[in-house]
Write a protein that holds these residues in place. Structure first.
Motif, short mmCIF file in Angstrom:
data_model
loop_
_atom_site.label_atom_id
_atom_site.label_comp_id
_atom_site.label_asym_id
_atom_site.label_seq_id
_atom_site.Cartn_x
_atom_site.Cartn_y
_atom_site.Cartn_z
N ASP A 28 -16.87 -0.61 20.57
CA ASP A 28 -17.02 -1.81 21.40
C ASP A 28 -17.23 -1.42 22.86
OD1 ASP A 28 -16.67 -3.45 19.21
OD2 ASP A 28 -14.50 -3.69 19.53
N GLU A 29 -18.02 -2.22 23.55
CA GLU A 29 -18.25 -2.01 24.98
C GLU A 29 -17.07 -2.53 25.80
OE1 GLU A 29 -20.78 -0.40 26.36
OE2 GLU A 29 -21.65 0.02 24.39
N GLU A 30 -16.40 -3.56 25.29
CA GLU A 30 -15.22 -4.11 25.96
C GLU A 30 -14.17 -4.42 24.90
OE1 GLU A 30 -16.35 -7.48 28.29
OE2 GLU A 30 -17.20 -6.26 29.90
N ILE A 31 -12.91 -4.19 25.23
CA ILE A 31 -11.81 -4.42 24.29
C ILE A 31 -10.72 -5.22 25.00
CG2 ILE A 31 -10.15 -3.34 22.74
CD1 ILE A 31 -11.85 -0.75 23.00
N GLN A 32 -10.37 -6.38 24.45
CA GLN A 32 -9.28 -7.16 25.03
C GLN A 32 -7.95 -6.63 24.54
OE1 GLN A 32 -9.54 -11.54 25.57
NE2 GLN A 32 -7.68 -11.63 24.33
N ILE A 33 -7.04 -6.35 25.47
CA ILE A 33 -5.74 -5.79 25.12
C ILE A 33 -4.64 -6.52 25.90
CG2 ILE A 33 -6.70 -3.50 24.62
CD1 ILE A 33 -5.66 -2.60 27.38
N PRO A 34 -3.40 -6.48 25.41
CA PRO A 34 -2.29 -7.01 26.20
C PRO A 34 -2.21 -6.27 27.54
CG PRO A 34 -1.59 -6.62 23.95
CD PRO A 34 -2.97 -6.00 24.08
N TYR A 66 -7.96 -10.98 35.16
CA TYR A 66 -7.74 -12.13 36.03
C TYR A 66 -6.26 -12.16 36.37
CZ TYR A 66 -12.38 -13.61 34.54
OH TYR A 66 -13.72 -13.66 34.28
N ASN A 67 -5.95 -12.58 37.58
CA ASN A 67 -4.56 -12.54 38.06
C ASN A 67 -3.59 -13.30 37.17
OD1 ASN A 67 -5.06 -10.87 40.24
ND2 ASN A 67 -5.60 -12.58 41.59
N ASP A 68 -4.04 -14.41 36.62
CA ASP A 68 -3.13 -15.24 35.82
C ASP A 68 -3.25 -14.99 34.32
OD1 ASP A 68 -5.67 -16.21 35.63
OD2 ASP A 68 -5.13 -18.33 35.84
N SER A 69 -3.96 -13.94 33.92
CA SER A 69 -4.17 -13.66 32.50
C SER A 69 -3.14 -12.65 31.99
CB SER A 69 -5.58 -13.12 32.26
OG SER A 69 -5.74 -12.70 30.92
N PRO A 70 -2.64 -12.84 30.77
CA PRO A 70 -1.71 -11.86 30.18
C PRO A 70 -2.43 -10.67 29.53
CG PRO A 70 -2.02 -13.67 28.66
CD PRO A 70 -2.81 -14.02 29.89
N ASN A 71 -3.78 -10.68 29.63
CA ASN A 71 -4.56 -9.63 28.98
C ASN A 71 -5.41 -8.84 29.98
OD1 ASN A 71 -3.75 -10.44 26.32
ND2 ASN A 71 -5.21 -12.14 26.46
N LEU A 72 -5.90 -7.72 29.53
CA LEU A 72 -6.86 -6.91 30.27
C LEU A 72 -8.14 -6.79 29.45
CD1 LEU A 72 -4.75 -3.78 31.39
CD2 LEU A 72 -5.31 -5.78 32.77
N ILE A 73 -9.25 -6.56 30.14
CA ILE A 73 -10.49 -6.19 29.46
C ILE A 73 -10.66 -4.69 29.68
CG2 ILE A 73 -12.97 -6.53 29.30
CD1 ILE A 73 -11.31 -8.94 28.46
N PHE A 74 -10.48 -3.96 28.62
CA PHE A 74 -10.56 -2.50 28.65
C PHE A 74 -12.02 -2.10 28.43
CE2 PHE A 74 -10.39 1.72 26.80
CZ PHE A 74 -9.32 2.35 27.43
N VAL A 75 -12.57 -1.30 29.34
CA VAL A 75 -13.98 -0.89 29.26
C VAL A 75 -14.04 0.61 29.00
CG1 VAL A 75 -16.23 -0.91 30.40
CG2 VAL A 75 -14.54 -2.72 30.90
N PRO A 76 -14.23 1.02 27.76
CA PRO A 76 -14.21 2.46 27.44
C PRO A 76 -15.47 3.18 27.89
CG PRO A 76 -14.66 1.19 25.47
CD PRO A 76 -14.40 0.19 26.55
N GLU A 77 -15.32 4.46 28.13
CA GLU A 77 -16.44 5.34 28.43
C GLU A 77 -16.65 6.26 27.24
OE1 GLU A 77 -15.39 7.31 32.03
OE2 GLU A 77 -15.50 5.49 33.25
N TYR A 78 -17.86 6.27 26.70
CA TYR A 78 -18.18 7.08 25.53
C TYR A 78 -19.07 8.25 25.92
CZ TYR A 78 -16.47 3.02 22.93
OH TYR A 78 -15.69 2.00 22.43
#
Length: 263
Positions: A28-34, A66-78
């Motif tokens: 995946d290009e982006e992964i949503q994580i806690p 986002y400041n009010d979000s409980p998640n992060l968007i993780f952007v991996p490098e391959y």
């Protein structure tokens, strides 16, 4: 196989670990994580790769939120293009081998699966290595390792011939471990002779990589025009430095072996 580091994480870290692992498998290009930041996120990423060295092509990351979000968007490098990673995830391509590829900058790269080193027992794996960054479990079963479990650890020269003949016939790469005594120059000469003999029967030329310190050989056969004979090339691989020296024929290889034996 036990996920050693995963089993020692808290619930949030395990959730991040699981999401990243599935995302890496899907490339995946982006992964949503806690939401987990800084050193804590890095530790999960690093320990996941220790548990799963087969995803070595995930080399780094960035993240956004986002400041009010409980998640992060993780952007991996391959390290490699998505198509190349998918190709090497196929079961038929799991055999240890070196694979050419290009990274995202367009630069040619080698996908170097050094399973000749990785799949041996602990005593051989950790020779001359740097201290571990994280605690690792002790292995009390030194008699069990990849090559032995997969019946690729040979003690008889005739077994090397039989498996080499199969590899030449089916066009497969053969990577095996020799444990029939010390890999002396005389034994190596006999092994190379059997490998070449198997190739001649199928009119194929072997290309051989040798990890001398670990007694691991990798054999790949190439088709030859009818009646053509070429010199066998042997690539000498050093397990600790990754250096290679291509030796053009058996005589050069013999001299190299003799010089190393005198040191």
């Amino acid at each position: 196989m036990e996920q050693y580091y995963y089993n020692r994480m808290n619930k949030i870290e395990q959730a991040v670990y699981h999401a990243l692992y599935q995302g890496f498998l899907n490339i995946d290009e982006e992964i949503q994580i806690p939401r987990l930041e800084g050193e804590a996120l890095y530790n999960v990423f690093f320990k996941l790769r220790l548990d799963h060295p087969e995803i070595f092509w995930a080399t780094g990351y960035k993240y956004k939120y986002y400041n009010d979000s409980p998640n992060l968007i993780f952007v991996p490098e391959y390290l490699f293009e998505k198509a190349k990673i998918k190709e090497n995830q196929k079961p038929e391509n799991k055999t240890p081998r070196n694979t050419s590829g290009k990274n995202k900058a367009g630069k040619a790269e080698q996908m170097d699966f050094r399973y000749d080193y990785f799949n041996l027992d602990d005593k051989n794996i950790f020779r001359d290595h740097e201290p571990l960054l994280y605690p690792a479990p002790a292995c009390n079963e030194g008699g069990r390792y990849y090559y032995k479990e997969k019946k690729l650890s040979f003690t008889k020269i005739e077994d090397v011939y039989k498996r080499s003949l199969q590899a030449a016939k089916k066009g497969r790469v053969l990577t095996f471990h020799w444990r029939g005594g010390y890999l002396t120059k005389e034994v190596l000469k006999d092994l190379l002779g059997e490998i070449e003999k198997a190739g001649r029967e199928k009119n194929k030329q072997p290309q051989i990589s040798l990890n001398w310190a670990q007694a691991v050989l990798r054999v790949e056969y190439r088709e030859l025009p009818e009646g053509m004979i070429r010199e066998t090339k042997v690539v000498m691989e050093d397990a600790n430095e990754g250096e290679r020296e291509i030796i053009g024929n058996r005589e050069k290889h013999r001299k190299c072996v003799e010089s190393r034996a005198k040191e």
